[in-house]
Design a protein around this motif. Structure first.
Motif, PDB file in Angstrom:
ATOM      1  N   GLY A 215       0.109   2.915  10.377  1.00 24.33           N
ATOM      2  CA  GLY A 215       1.529   2.602  10.463  1.00 24.33           C
ATOM      3  C   GLY A 215       1.762   1.161  10.886  1.00 24.33           C
ATOM      4  N   ALA A 216       0.996   0.701  11.881  1.00 23.75           N
ATOM      5  CA  ALA A 216       1.135  -0.677  12.347  1.00 23.75           C
ATOM      6  C   ALA A 216       0.765  -1.666  11.239  1.00 23.75           C
ATOM      7  CB  ALA A 216       0.250  -0.905  13.574  1.00 23.75           C
ATOM      8  N   LEU A 217      -0.303  -1.372  10.506  1.00 23.58           N
ATOM      9  CA  LEU A 217      -0.739  -2.261   9.427  1.00 23.58           C
ATOM     10  C   LEU A 217       0.309  -2.333   8.314  1.00 23.58           C
ATOM     11  CD1 LEU A 217      -2.889  -4.022   8.105  1.00 23.58           C
ATOM     12  CD2 LEU A 217      -3.916  -1.936   7.155  1.00 23.58           C
ATOM     13  N   VAL A 218       0.822  -1.171   7.904  1.00 27.82           N
ATOM     14  CA  VAL A 218       1.853  -1.149   6.862  1.00 27.82           C
ATOM     15  C   VAL A 218       3.103  -1.894   7.334  1.00 27.82           C
ATOM     16  CG1 VAL A 218       3.375   0.329   5.505  1.00 27.82           C
ATOM     17  CG2 VAL A 218       0.993   0.997   5.862  1.00 27.82           C
ATOM     18  N   GLY A 219       3.464  -1.705   8.603  1.00 28.48           N
ATOM     19  CA  GLY A 219       4.633  -2.391   9.141  1.00 28.48           C
ATOM     20  C   GLY A 219       4.468  -3.902   9.136  1.00 28.48           C
ATOM     21  N   MET A 220       3.285  -4.389   9.513  1.00 29.41           N
ATOM     22  CA  MET A 220       3.052  -5.839   9.517  1.00 29.41           C
ATOM     23  C   MET A 220       3.069  -6.405   8.104  1.00 29.41           C
ATOM     24  SD  MET A 220       0.293  -6.517  12.582  1.00 29.41           S
ATOM     25  CE  MET A 220      -0.841  -5.187  12.164  1.00 29.41           C
ATOM     26  N   ILE A 221       2.488  -5.673   7.161  1.00 38.23           N
ATOM     27  CA  ILE A 221       2.508  -6.134   5.769  1.00 38.23           C
ATOM     28  C   ILE A 221       3.937  -6.165   5.228  1.00 38.23           C
ATOM     29  CG2 ILE A 221       1.791  -5.569   3.411  1.00 38.23           C
ATOM     30  CD1 ILE A 221      -0.795  -4.451   4.583  1.00 38.23           C
ATOM     31  N   MET A 222       4.684  -5.093   5.475  1.00 44.48           N
ATOM     32  CA  MET A 222       6.067  -5.033   5.000  1.00 44.48           C
ATOM     33  C   MET A 222       6.934  -6.092   5.670  1.00 44.48           C
ATOM     34  SD  MET A 222       6.789  -2.937   2.596  1.00 44.48           S
ATOM     35  CE  MET A 222       8.554  -2.813   2.837  1.00 44.48           C
ATOM     36  N   GLY A 223       6.726  -6.321   6.973  1.00 44.65           N
ATOM     37  CA  GLY A 223       7.489  -7.338   7.673  1.00 44.65           C
ATOM     38  C   GLY A 223       7.242  -8.726   7.105  1.00 44.65           C
ATOM     39  N   SER A 224       5.977  -9.011   6.783  1.00 42.08           N
ATOM     40  CA  SER A 224       5.631 -10.311   6.199  1.00 42.08           C
ATOM     41  C   SER A 224       6.246 -10.476   4.816  1.00 42.08           C
ATOM     42  CB  SER A 224       4.104 -10.456   6.119  1.00 42.08           C
ATOM     43  OG  SER A 224       3.515 -10.348   7.400  1.00 42.08           O
ATOM     44  N   LEU A 225       6.100  -9.444   3.980  1.00 42.75           N
ATOM     45  CA  LEU A 225       6.624  -9.520   2.621  1.00 42.75           C
ATOM     46  C   LEU A 225       8.145  -9.637   2.616  1.00 42.75           C
ATOM     47  CD1 LEU A 225       4.377  -6.883   0.787  1.00 42.75           C
ATOM     48  CD2 LEU A 225       4.194  -9.375   0.720  1.00 42.75           C
ATOM     49  N   TRP A 226       8.803  -8.879   3.487  1.00 44.30           N
ATOM     50  CA  TRP A 226      10.267  -8.921   3.502  1.00 44.30           C
ATOM     51  C   TRP A 226      10.769 -10.267   3.999  1.00 44.30           C
ATOM     52  CZ3 TRP A 226      13.337  -5.689   1.033  1.00 44.30           C
ATOM     53  CH2 TRP A 226      14.711  -5.795   1.253  1.00 44.30           C
ATOM     54  N   PHE A 227      10.078 -10.858   4.979  1.00 40.28           N
ATOM     55  CA  PHE A 227      10.501 -12.179   5.446  1.00 40.28           C
ATOM     56  C   PHE A 227      10.322 -13.215   4.344  1.00 40.28           C
ATOM     57  CE2 PHE A 227       9.541 -16.372   7.116  1.00 40.28           C
ATOM     58  CZ  PHE A 227      10.661 -16.603   7.896  1.00 40.28           C
ATOM     59  N   LEU A 228       9.189 -13.176   3.651  1.00 41.21           N
ATOM     60  CA  LEU A 228       8.951 -14.134   2.573  1.00 41.21           C
ATOM     61  C   LEU A 228       9.994 -13.970   1.460  1.00 41.21           C
ATOM     62  CD1 LEU A 228       5.049 -13.962   2.324  1.00 41.21           C
ATOM     63  CD2 LEU A 228       6.446 -15.752   3.378  1.00 41.21           C
ATOM     64  N   LEU A 229      10.325 -12.714   1.150  1.00 43.26           N
ATOM     65  CA  LEU A 229      11.345 -12.457   0.143  1.00 43.26           C
ATOM     66  C   LEU A 229      12.696 -13.012   0.579  1.00 43.26           C
ATOM     67  CD1 LEU A 229      12.335 -10.981  -2.465  1.00 43.26           C
ATOM     68  CD2 LEU A 229      12.710  -8.971  -1.013  1.00 43.26           C
TER      69      LEU A 229
END
Length: 250
Positions: free
Chosen positions: A179-193
């Motif tokens: 869950g933590a890994l998916v959250g960090m990946i999603m947080g990074s992608l959403w910020f870049l978007l």
């Protein structure tokens, strides 16, 4: 017949020693349980409510600030939550123990861990990439301290929520880590978007009729929004005060 893969019952697993019949007590008006009499468990149960507090904060900010970036950030948390639900029902991995008061019996990945790490990662990137303006040497030191404090609070809260989900037997270690890994990946992608794709369109979006109707605004090009709002408010208050004095003197 029971199989070793079936969900363990409350009597089989306990975080407080060899208490066979642990009495789980929920926090009032929530679905979070902790072992009765366990102060550490009670503290971690309260900390696990952080996503609810953050969600309420988003709603308050959107209602009173109407900032497009805040709205998009909040939409990102909703997308992240939808992804978690899809993963849960795709993987279908059970939680460590069964409970009556729980949203779903699936635990992979942990939604709390995913939410908190999404939020903390987005804030981390926002601070180091978006908040780059420095007014002078004195304010620069103060701003760095504030940013470090915000990051420390966000990541400490994320860590404690993750620990609490394991301690309170809502998730396994693997479920929390995923869950933590998916959250960090999603947080990074959403910020870049948001930063590189959506933000350039914000100045056009605020010109839409519907944006004017709901008083939406874009503060992307304002480096320090707190300082800007403070100075604008102070200037307006002084101008109105001088006008009031002038009217009384006439």
């Amino acid at each position: 017949m029971s199989s070793p893969d079936m969900i363990l019952s409350n009597e089989q697993v306990s975080p407080v020693g060899d208490n066979i019949a642990t009495d789980w007590q929920p926090i009032t008006l929530t679905l979070v349980e902790y072992p009765k009499g366990d102060l550490v468990g009670k503290l971690l149960a309260w900390i696990s409510l952080a996503p609810i507090g953050i969600g309420a904060g988003f709603v308050a900010l959107i209602l009173f600030r109407r900032d497009l970036h805040t709205i998009v950030f909040f939409l990102g948390t909703l997308v992240n939550e939808c992804l978690n639900i899809l993963l849960k029902h795709w993987i279908k991995e059970p939680r460590p123990i069964t409970r009556a008061q729980i949203w779903t019996e699936y635990g992979m990945p942990s939604s709390h861990s995913q939410f908190m790490c999404f939020f903390a990662t987005y804030v981390l990137l926002f601070i180091f990439i978006r908040l780059h303006h420095i007014n002078n040497s004195n304010s620069a030191r103060f701003e760095r301290l504030v940013r470090l404090l915000v990051l420390a609070i966000c990541w400490t809260a994320a860590f404690l929520v993750c620990v609490g989900r394991i301690y309170l037997l809502y998730h396994t270690l693997t479920q929390v880590l995923v869950g933590a890994l998916v959250g960090m990946i999603m947080g990074s992608l959403w910020f870049l978007l948001t930063h590189f794709v959506l933000s350039p369109y914000f100045p056009m979006v605020v010109l839409w009729r519907v944006s004017e109707l709901f008083l939406l605004r874009d503060t992307t090009l304002i480096p320090n929004i707190l300082w800007f709002e403070y100075t604008v408010t102070r200037h307006e208050a002084r101008a109105r005060a001088r006008k009031l004095v002038s009217m009384k003197s006439q």
